[in-house]
Scaffold this motif. Structure first.
Motif, short mmCIF file in Angstrom:
data_model
loop_
_atom_site.label_atom_id
_atom_site.label_comp_id
_atom_site.label_asym_id
_atom_site.label_seq_id
_atom_site.Cartn_x
_atom_site.Cartn_y
_atom_site.Cartn_z
N LYS A 272 30.17 16.41 60.95
CA LYS A 272 29.26 17.56 60.93
C LYS A 272 30.04 18.88 60.96
O LYS A 272 29.74 19.82 60.21
N ALA A 273 31.04 18.95 61.83
CA ALA A 273 31.82 20.18 61.95
C ALA A 273 32.60 20.46 60.67
O ALA A 273 32.69 21.62 60.23
N THR A 274 33.16 19.44 60.07
CA THR A 274 33.94 19.62 58.84
C THR A 274 33.04 20.04 57.69
O THR A 274 33.41 20.92 56.89
N ARG A 275 31.89 19.43 57.58
CA ARG A 275 30.96 19.81 56.51
C ARG A 275 30.53 21.27 56.66
O ARG A 275 30.49 22.02 55.68
N GLN A 276 30.23 21.66 57.90
CA GLN A 276 29.82 23.04 58.13
C GLN A 276 30.96 24.01 57.83
O GLN A 276 30.75 25.06 57.19
#
Length: 284
Positions: A272-276
């Motif tokens: 989630k953090a990487t996608r954001q």
């Protein structure tokens, strides 16, 4: 006439053995199908990051064993091997007995041997738990290695993109592979985690059944029933040191499974953090 009859029986026995071999081969082959589905990560940029996931795929069958599965598989293969070795039903029975012992289903002895037999079974459970703990720990380490590698590569790709050394399309291609790799790792260790929970429960159930069965007095033989005041063999329980060892091994397995679940949760967070982060970079 006798020679012809012998030949017929020999051919029949040969065909039967070939059928048994075919069934054995079919059984073994069906156990090789992947439960994780097809590979979903297209590896173009980061083969080193995907390698731990590939290793998990190649060794996934190690986590499929359990006490119940070991008993069934051991008895089945032992029976087939016993028949092939002797060509007799008695050989199949003997083989099934050997296979069941290997799978954790040894029968109880009588009298004093029951205590020793129960302790041997506890040793068998602990040995199998050692193998399963090693498999779970390997999965945790592989997931951690893949995640760390992908995170490092994302930082490198982000820096290259900000410096203008990567186009948006190139950066997206790298990010997509990074996300796909971490998502696939999370999915695989999630399956392993569910299997590990099931295996742990099966171990506990099998150990409990052994304890309960060992505590039941065995029926007296016909000879002992005809004699007066001959008590049945006393119930037995695992020796205290075996009891402590089994409990310690069960706790070790629980800790390993918890570590695996924590790694899966961390992977999901990092996805989630990487996608954001990648979306934020490409929109600025």
């Amino acid at each position: 006439m006798n020679r012809s009859g012998n030949a017929t029986r020999h051919n029949s026995g040969g065909r039967t053995r070939l059928c048994a071999l075919a069934l054995l081969a079919a059984f073994l082959l069906t156990g090789c199908a992947s439960k994780y589905g097809e590979q979903t990560t297209k590896v173009n940029h980061y083969p080193d990051c995907y390698q731990p996931i590939a290793d998990l795929r190649s060794s996934e069958h190690l986590m499929n064993k359990s006490v119940g599965t070991g008993i069934a598989l051991g008895a089945l293969l032992g029976g087939v091997i016993g028949y092939l070795a002797t060509g007799k039903a008695s050989g199949a029975v003997a083989g099934a007995g050997v296979g069941a012992v290997a799978g954790g289903a040894a029968g109880y002895g009588v009298g004093k041997s029951r205590q020793a037999e129960l302790d041997r079974r506890m040793d068998g459970y602990m040995a199998r738990m050692d193998a399963d703990i090693a498999t779970v720990d390997k999965a945790t380490g592989a997931a951690r290695a893949a995640r760390g590698c992908y995170e490092r590569q994302f930082r490198v790709a982000s820096a290259e993109y900000r410096a203008g050394n990567l186009s948006k399309a190139q950066f997206r291609s790298r990010t997509d592979e990074i996300l796909a790799g971490m998502e696939e790792a999370s999915r695989i260790i999630g399956e392993i985690s569910m299997d590990a929970d099931k295996v742990s429960q099966e171990y506990q159930a099998a150990i409990d059944r052994d304890r309960q069965a060992a505590q039941q007095p065995q029926p007296q033989t016909q000879q002992s029933r005809t004699r007066q005041n001959v008590p049945a063999p006393a119930p037995v329980a695992p020796s205290p040191e075996k009891e402590r060892a089994v409990n310690a091994k069960s706790k070790s397995m629980e800790k390993s499974v918890d570590a695996l679940k924590n790694e899966q949760a961390l992977l999901d967070q990092r996805v989630k953090a990487t996608r954001q982060a990648s979306e934020d970079l490409m929109t600025t």
